[in-house]
Design a protein around this motif. Structure first.
Motif, PDB file in Angstrom:
ATOM      1  N   VAL A   1      -6.962   1.201  17.407  1.00  7.38           N
ATOM      2  CA  VAL A   1      -7.863   1.217  18.694  1.00  7.38           C
ATOM      3  C   VAL A   1      -8.446   2.622  18.351  1.00  7.38           C
ATOM      4  N   ILE A   2      -7.828   3.505  17.734  1.00 10.05           N
ATOM      5  CA  ILE A   2      -8.314   4.788  17.221  1.00 10.05           C
ATOM      6  C   ILE A   2      -9.510   4.435  16.265  1.00 10.05           C
ATOM      7  N   PHE A   3      -9.358   3.769  15.294  1.00 13.75           N
ATOM      8  CA  PHE A   3     -10.192   3.307  14.317  1.00 13.75           C
ATOM      9  C   PHE A   3     -11.504   2.652  14.888  1.00 13.75           C
ATOM     10  N   LEU A   4     -11.348   1.680  15.631  1.00 17.90           N
ATOM     11  CA  LEU A   4     -12.459   0.993  16.527  1.00 17.90           C
ATOM     12  C   LEU A   4     -13.323   2.171  17.047  1.00 17.90           C
ATOM     13  N   VAL A   5     -12.538   2.688  17.873  1.00 16.76           N
ATOM     14  CA  VAL A   5     -13.274   4.013  18.879  1.00 16.76           C
ATOM     15  C   VAL A   5     -14.134   4.945  17.793  1.00 16.76           C
ATOM     16  N   LEU A   6     -13.434   5.441  16.503  1.00 16.08           N
ATOM     17  CA  LEU A   6     -14.338   6.327  15.776  1.00 16.08           C
ATOM     18  C   LEU A   6     -15.461   5.460  15.247  1.00 16.08           C
ATOM     19  N   VAL A   7     -15.389   4.221  14.728  1.00 11.22           N
ATOM     20  CA  VAL A   7     -16.574   3.530  14.403  1.00 11.22           C
ATOM     21  C   VAL A   7     -17.504   3.325  15.373  1.00 11.22           C
ATOM     22  N   ILE A   8     -17.207   2.959  16.658  1.00 14.42           N
ATOM     23  CA  ILE A   8     -18.152   3.101  17.779  1.00 14.42           C
ATOM     24  C   ILE A   8     -18.797   4.328  17.786  1.00 14.42           C
ATOM     25  N   LEU A   9     -17.976   5.602  18.059  1.00 12.38           N
ATOM     26  CA  LEU A   9     -18.739   6.801  18.159  1.00 12.38           C
ATOM     27  C   LEU A   9     -19.577   7.063  16.763  1.00 12.38           C
TER      28      LEU A   9
END
Length: 135
Positions: free
Chosen positions: A15-23
């Motif tokens: 989830v953290i990785f996905l959020v960082l990619v989106i940001l």
């Protein structure tokens, strides 16, 4: 118990990785938009100055005028007549260059200051183009 912790850790990290990619994507788009806005403002000021120079000098020295303006501003300059024929070009001689009147950005350039991003077959890369109409 250890398996549950491992699965939760992998889930949280995903989830953290996905959020960082989106940001990262969103920040990139904001930076790109801001850069294009600043570039547009700068090019509009430079194009107004170039248009004033073209209006004052005019004549049949279009090619040398395009080169002079290009060297002063550090950008590519193409001067077209009202029929879309290239009469001055800073990157190469306009002799034999295609007529630009059928290009979408020229047909839609109904007012000064319109801009587009297009691929240039002359130099083989994308260009941010700004069009100014002279009276």
């Amino acid at each position: 118990m250890k398996k549950l912790r491992t699965r939760l850790m992998i889930g949280f990290l995903s989830v953290i990785f996905l959020v960082l990619v989106i940001l990262g994507f969103l920040v990139g788009e904001v930076v790109k938009s801001s850069y294009l806005d600043q570039l547009t403002d700068r090019l509009e000021r430079e194009a107004e100055l170039a248009a004033l120079t073209i209006s004052e000098r005019g004549g049949d020295e279009w090619q040398s005028l395009a080169v002079d303006i290009s060297e002063s501003l550090g950008t590519r300059v193409t001067i077209l007549n009202s029929e879309g024929t290239v009469i001055g070009e800073s990157e190469r001689t306009p002799v034999g260059m295609e007529n630009h009147s059928d290009r979408p950005e020229i047909m839609n350039a109904g007012e000064s200051g319109t801009h587009h991003v297009r691929y240039s077959t002359t130099v083989g890369q994308n260009f941010f183009t700004l069009h100014f109409l002279l009276n």
